[in-house]
Write an enzyme that holds these catalytic residues in place. Structure first.
Site, PDB file in Angstrom:
ATOM      1  N   SER A 262      10.383  60.768  33.991  1.00  0.00           N
ATOM      2  CA  SER A 262      10.601  59.697  34.958  1.00  0.00           C
ATOM      3  C   SER A 262       9.310  59.383  35.694  1.00  0.00           C
ATOM      4  O   SER A 262       8.488  60.283  35.941  1.00  0.00           O
ATOM      5  CB  SER A 262      11.671  60.097  35.976  1.00  0.00           C
ATOM      6  OG  SER A 262      11.773  59.115  37.000  1.00  0.00           O
TER       7      SER A 262
ATOM      8  N   TYR B 106      15.765  65.509  42.126  1.00  0.00           N
ATOM      9  CA  TYR B 106      15.737  64.911  40.788  1.00  0.00           C
ATOM     10  C   TYR B 106      14.306  64.881  40.258  1.00  0.00           C
ATOM     11  O   TYR B 106      14.045  65.252  39.100  1.00  0.00           O
ATOM     12  CB  TYR B 106      16.319  63.503  40.850  1.00  0.00           C
ATOM     13  CG  TYR B 106      16.127  62.696  39.591  1.00  0.00           C
ATOM     14  CD1 TYR B 106      16.964  62.867  38.495  1.00  0.00           C
ATOM     15  CD2 TYR B 106      15.109  61.747  39.491  1.00  0.00           C
ATOM     16  CE1 TYR B 106      16.785  62.117  37.334  1.00  0.00           C
ATOM     17  CE2 TYR B 106      14.921  60.997  38.347  1.00  0.00           C
ATOM     18  CZ  TYR B 106      15.771  61.188  37.267  1.00  0.00           C
ATOM     19  OH  TYR B 106      15.580  60.448  36.130  1.00  0.00           O
TER      20      TYR B 106
END
Length: 268
Positions: free
Chosen positions: A161, A174
């Site tokens: 990400s 996350y």
């Protein structure tokens, strides 16, 4: 308690220009979380490239079968199998289900994951444990127990990400899971190089999936502005990069973090 939600899910899979149909012919590819969103886009693209695609799902069998049907309608070959990740014994169950359909693997795309959207002071321990169990621990042991199935010269592609490059306080836990994925990526690349296996991470930014349903237009415009192209990414934008990394053309690329955010926040 911080909200735990599915990450990278959706149904839109608009395709980019395909100039390489058949380059993965004879290969078997596996996409975890391949039934929706980014995962579905990747699965469909690899199917168009000629691979036989294993579409893994955690709970949505209907969506997985729809993805398989879409691949087959486009002339490809695919099958679906289910296994929940982030629970005890998940990797063993995962591979036992895969083995019912295929003998060996050439391309493993670790896409499955969940999101946790809470500032550091709001993260509950149970939520923290859950997001690490799915995004980092399950991925690690799926890879570990899959290495004897992965053929020499194969590919491992981990979906990371852009939040590992850009600080977003609301995604801190996350983001940490994806940082762990990045470390695993370059470490595995070194270890598996003698087998001719490449290992790379592809890091999307904001992608148009069903997670965006209900987001006000003003907020969408702001999100589009993160990218230097002033638009929100599509699943195909990520899938086309994965297709290249999975191909023979990328045989000399390994251990890399490939930014697939559309140049998000380059000027910050």
């Amino acid at each position: 308690m911080g909200a735990v939600t599915s990450a990278g899910i959706g149904t839109e899979t608009s395709a980019g220009t395909d100039t390489s149909a058949g380059r993965l012919a004879g290969k078997t590819a596996l996409v975890t979380g391949g039934s929706r969103g980014i995962g579905r886009g990747i699965a469909e693209r690899l199917g168009r490239d000629g691979a036989r695609v294993a579409v893994h799902y955690g709970s949505n069998e209907v969506a997985a079968k729809e993805t398989v049907a879409a691949i087959e309608a486009a002339g490809g070959s695919a099958f679906a199998f289910g296994a929940e990740l982030g629970v005890p014994g998940d990797a063993e169950t995962f591979w036992a289900e895969f083995d019912r359909h295929a003998d060996g693997l050439d391309i493993l795309v670790n896409n499955a994951g969940i999101g946790l959207y809470s500032h550091v002071g709001e993260v509950e321990e149970a939520d923290y444990d859950r997001v690490f169990a799915v995004n980092a621990k399950a991925l690690f042991f799926v890879v570990q127990k899959g290495l004897d199935r992965l053929r020499d010269g194969g590919r491992i592609i981990n979906i990371s990400s852009g939040v590992t490059r850009i600080a977003f306080p609301v995604t801190v836990a996350y983001s940490m899971t994806k940082g762990a994925v990045n470390v695993l990526t370059h470490t595995l690349a070194q270890e598996l190089g003698p087998r001719g296996i490449t290992v790379n991470a592809v890091a999307p930014g904001i992608i148009r999936t069903e997670m965006m349903d209900g987001i006000p237009e003003a907020q969408r415009s702001e999100m589009a502005g993160y990218s230097t192209f002033d638009r929100i990414g599509e699943p195909a934008d990520v899938a086309d990069i994965v297709s290249f990394v999975a191909s023979e053309d990328a045989r000399w690329i390994t251990g890399q973090y490939i930014d697939a955010t559309g140049g998000s926040l380059l000027g910050v």
